[in-house]
Design an enzyme around this catalytic site. Structure first.
Site, mmCIF file in Angstrom:
data_model
loop_
_atom_site.group_PDB
_atom_site.id
_atom_site.type_symbol
_atom_site.label_atom_id
_atom_site.label_comp_id
_atom_site.label_asym_id
_atom_site.label_seq_id
_atom_site.Cartn_x
_atom_site.Cartn_y
_atom_site.Cartn_z
ATOM 1 N N GLY A 1 -66.038 -13.235 -16.421
ATOM 2 C CA GLY A 1 -66.029 -11.771 -16.554
ATOM 3 C C GLY A 1 -64.722 -11.281 -17.173
ATOM 4 N N ASP B 1 -71.951 -20.360 -7.633
ATOM 5 C CA ASP B 1 -72.681 -19.128 -7.328
ATOM 6 C C ASP B 1 -72.308 -18.693 -5.911
ATOM 7 O OD1 ASP B 1 -74.494 -17.189 -6.584
ATOM 8 O OD2 ASP B 1 -76.203 -18.163 -7.540
ATOM 9 N N ALA C 1 -68.392 -9.996 -9.401
ATOM 10 C CA ALA C 1 -68.925 -8.737 -8.881
ATOM 11 C C ALA C 1 -70.170 -8.350 -9.658
ATOM 12 C CB ALA C 1 -67.884 -7.622 -9.012
ATOM 13 N N ASP D 1 -62.262 2.360 -6.958
ATOM 14 C CA ASP D 1 -62.025 3.777 -6.651
ATOM 15 C C ASP D 1 -63.322 4.454 -6.198
ATOM 16 O OD1 ASP D 1 -63.014 3.258 -9.222
ATOM 17 O OD2 ASP D 1 -62.156 5.079 -10.094
ATOM 18 N N TYR E 1 -73.220 1.255 -6.085
ATOM 19 C CA TYR E 1 -72.120 0.326 -6.419
ATOM 20 C C TYR E 1 -70.960 0.491 -5.423
ATOM 21 C CZ TYR E 1 -67.984 -1.391 -8.941
ATOM 22 O OH TYR E 1 -66.805 -2.018 -9.284
ATOM 23 N N TRP F 1 -61.426 2.110 -13.505
ATOM 24 C CA TRP F 1 -61.600 2.244 -14.962
ATOM 25 C C TRP F 1 -60.977 1.053 -15.702
ATOM 26 C CZ3 TRP F 1 -60.892 8.034 -16.751
ATOM 27 C CH2 TRP F 1 -61.523 8.895 -15.834
HETATM 28 N N1 LIG Z 1 -64.934 -2.806 -14.620
HETATM 29 C C1 LIG Z 1 -64.424 -1.737 -13.987
HETATM 30 O O1 LIG Z 1 -64.298 -0.641 -14.555
HETATM 31 C C2 LIG Z 1 -63.975 -1.851 -12.564
HETATM 32 C C3 LIG Z 1 -63.485 -0.707 -11.899
HETATM 33 C C4 LIG Z 1 -63.065 -0.826 -10.577
HETATM 34 C C5 LIG Z 1 -63.130 -2.049 -9.944
HETATM 35 N N2 LIG Z 1 -63.624 -3.149 -10.600
HETATM 36 C C6 LIG Z 1 -63.691 -4.433 -9.901
HETATM 37 O O2 LIG Z 1 -62.862 -5.357 -10.593
HETATM 38 C C7 LIG Z 1 -63.416 -6.675 -10.475
HETATM 39 C C8 LIG Z 1 -63.530 -7.316 -11.857
HETATM 40 O O3 LIG Z 1 -64.431 -6.548 -12.672
HETATM 41 P P1 LIG Z 1 -64.819 -6.992 -14.156
HETATM 42 O O4 LIG Z 1 -64.784 -5.780 -14.992
HETATM 43 O O5 LIG Z 1 -64.037 -8.184 -14.563
HETATM 44 O O6 LIG Z 1 -66.351 -7.417 -13.942
HETATM 45 P P2 LIG Z 1 -67.326 -8.210 -14.927
HETATM 46 O O7 LIG Z 1 -66.749 -8.298 -16.287
HETATM 47 O O8 LIG Z 1 -68.678 -7.608 -14.756
HETATM 48 O O9 LIG Z 1 -67.330 -9.693 -14.334
HETATM 49 C C9 LIG Z 1 -67.976 -10.015 -13.145
HETATM 50 C C10 LIG Z 1 -68.209 -11.502 -13.127
HETATM 51 O O10 LIG Z 1 -68.859 -11.841 -11.891
HETATM 52 C C11 LIG Z 1 -69.745 -12.898 -12.154
HETATM 53 N N3 LIG Z 1 -70.760 -13.032 -11.124
HETATM 54 C C12 LIG Z 1 -71.848 -12.258 -10.911
HETATM 55 N N4 LIG Z 1 -72.579 -12.754 -9.901
HETATM 56 C C13 LIG Z 1 -71.942 -13.865 -9.460
HETATM 57 C C14 LIG Z 1 -72.216 -14.821 -8.449
HETATM 58 N N5 LIG Z 1 -73.305 -14.742 -7.685
HETATM 59 N N6 LIG Z 1 -71.350 -15.852 -8.267
HETATM 60 C C15 LIG Z 1 -70.245 -15.959 -9.052
HETATM 61 N N7 LIG Z 1 -69.943 -15.090 -10.028
HETATM 62 C C16 LIG Z 1 -70.777 -14.052 -10.235
HETATM 63 C C17 LIG Z 1 -70.353 -12.521 -13.496
HETATM 64 O O11 LIG Z 1 -70.923 -13.669 -14.091
HETATM 65 P P3 LIG Z 1 -72.143 -13.491 -15.133
HETATM 66 O O12 LIG Z 1 -71.590 -12.661 -16.257
HETATM 67 O O13 LIG Z 1 -72.456 -14.896 -15.530
HETATM 68 O O14 LIG Z 1 -73.216 -12.807 -14.365
HETATM 69 C C18 LIG Z 1 -69.142 -12.015 -14.255
HETATM 70 O O15 LIG Z 1 -68.514 -13.057 -14.946
HETATM 71 C C19 LIG Z 1 -64.731 -6.500 -9.738
HETATM 72 O O16 LIG Z 1 -64.540 -6.751 -8.372
HETATM 73 C C20 LIG Z 1 -65.078 -5.029 -9.919
HETATM 74 O O17 LIG Z 1 -65.897 -4.535 -8.897
HETATM 75 C C21 LIG Z 1 -64.032 -3.073 -11.899
#
Ligand SMILES: NC(=O)c1ccc[n+]([C@@H]2O[C@H](COP(=O)([O-])OP(=O)(O)OC[C@H]3O[C@@H](n4cnc5c(N)ncnc54)[C@H](OP(=O)(O)O)[C@@H]3O)[C@@H](O)[C@H]2O)c1
Length: 287
Positions: free
Chosen positions: A11, A38, A62, A104, A127, A152
């Site tokens: 991710g 997983d 996530a 947030d 979410y 964000w």
């Molecule tokens: N993005 C935002 O704006 C934002 C804002 C606030 C907080 N956050 C938090 O920051 C963190 C990182 O976010 P991000 O943007 O890097 O998210 P992301 O790009 O969506 O990456 C999430 C990763 O989790 C993997 N995943 C999903 N299901 C899984 C499972 N069962 N076992 C193992 N891995 C699994 C996905 O793999 P696949 O792609 O192969 O499914 C993906 O690589 C998360 O906790 C998110 O909630 C994000």
């Protein structure tokens, strides 16, 4: 040498950790993708953590599709809550410190000031509820943990607002961007670097707990888009329109600015302003 596992490594944030790992020579990394580990499968997670004796597990996995979560509640809870419970249980049993990321969106956005770690949570979308449930499992099952609530998140990797704006910024394009939500864009590389600096120095047990980490300052999505377009030199090619009435499936908090006072007073690391950090990403070159 401390051993560090990074889960959900394909991710956005996981890849930022990978790109930043060379900056910290005293850590030995293992990165696992969803296919390799997983997190919804407790037996697998438990055995993996037991076999490898990690000092830290940085969980970047996530379910992050806020809109889709409204109709895929089960899946959002499976990954953001049940899988986190699995990881928390396995880490607690094996004396591994868990570093986890939350959002947030655990807040309802009604506060008229930045949210502190002490403020009452009250998610207004699926979410946010699923992420809060994950936080609760960690708090119930563990003592050695850090939860960083962030907001964000963007970078030049993966699906995020920054990449979407740049991709769609073709001559003649029109963007309708909301001014109705206030928060702080957070450069995912900054967050990765912050966590790596923290664990490569001595972590004190009294510091375990929840922290807010976003870049400094605040913005609306309109402000963020405007800054991206200006820094990319595309502001004259596209039309940017303020929209106060942007319809989304998931309800979003009106204010989700996070107070960073706790992190700033606990750790000796500086946190850059979002505008400065965005400019730095352009300077470093978009991959
Ligand atoms: N993005 C935002 O704006 C934002 C804002 C606030 C907080 N956050 C938090 O920051 C963190 C990182 O976010 P991000 O943007 O890097 O998210 P992301 O790009 O969506 O990456 C999430 C990763 O989790 C993997 N995943 C999903 N299901 C899984 C499972 N069962 N076992 C193992 N891995 C699994 C996905 O793999 P696949 O792609 O192969 O499914 C993906 O690589 C998360 O906790 C998110 O909630 C994000």
């Amino acid at each position: 040498m401390k051993k560090v596992l990074v889960t959900g490594a394909s991710g956005q944030l996981g890849q930022c950790f990978k790109k930043k790992m060379d900056h910290v020579p005293n850590l030995e990394f293992t990165f696992t993708t969803a296919d390799e580990l997983d997190l919804t499968l407790f037996g697998l997670v438990d055995t993996y953590i037991k076999d490898h004796n990690f000092d830290y597990c940085i969980n970047c996995a996530a379910y992050t599709n806020v809109e889709q979560a409204e109709t895929s509640r089960e899946m959002a809870f499976l990954i953001n809550s049940e899988a986190v419970r699995n990881l928390a249980q396995a880490c607690a049993e094996n004396n591994t410190c868990l570093i986890h990321f939350s959002t947030d969106y655990v807040f309802d956005g009604k506060k008229d000031a930045p949210y502190s770690e002490e403020d009452e949570t009250n998610p207004i979308n699926v979410y946010g509820s699923s992420k809060l449930s994950g936080e609760h499992y960690i708090q119930q099952k563990m003592e050695k943990y850090f939860i960083f609530r962030t907001s964000w998140l963007y970078s030049d990797i993966g699906h995020n607002f920054f990449n979407t704006i740049l991709k769609k910024a073709k001559p003649g394009a029109v963007f309708n961007i909301t001014t109705a939500q206030k928060g702080t864009p957070t450069n995912a590389y900054d967050l990765a670097e912050y966590v790596l600096r923290m664990i490569s120095s001595e972590v004190e047990e009294k510091h375990f707990g929840i922290y807010h980490y976003s870049n400094l300052g605040e913005a609306t999505w309109y402000d963020f888009a405007q800054e991206i377009l200006q820094l990319s030199g595309k502001q004259d090619e596209v039309k940017l329109i303020k929209n106060n009435d942007f319809e989304t499936v998931a309800e979003r908090p009106v204010n989700s600015v996070l107070s960073k006072e706790k992190a700033l007073s606990t750790f000796s690391e500086e946190i850059p302003h979002w505008k400065e950090s965005l400019a730095q990403l352009f300077k470093n070159g978009i991959s």
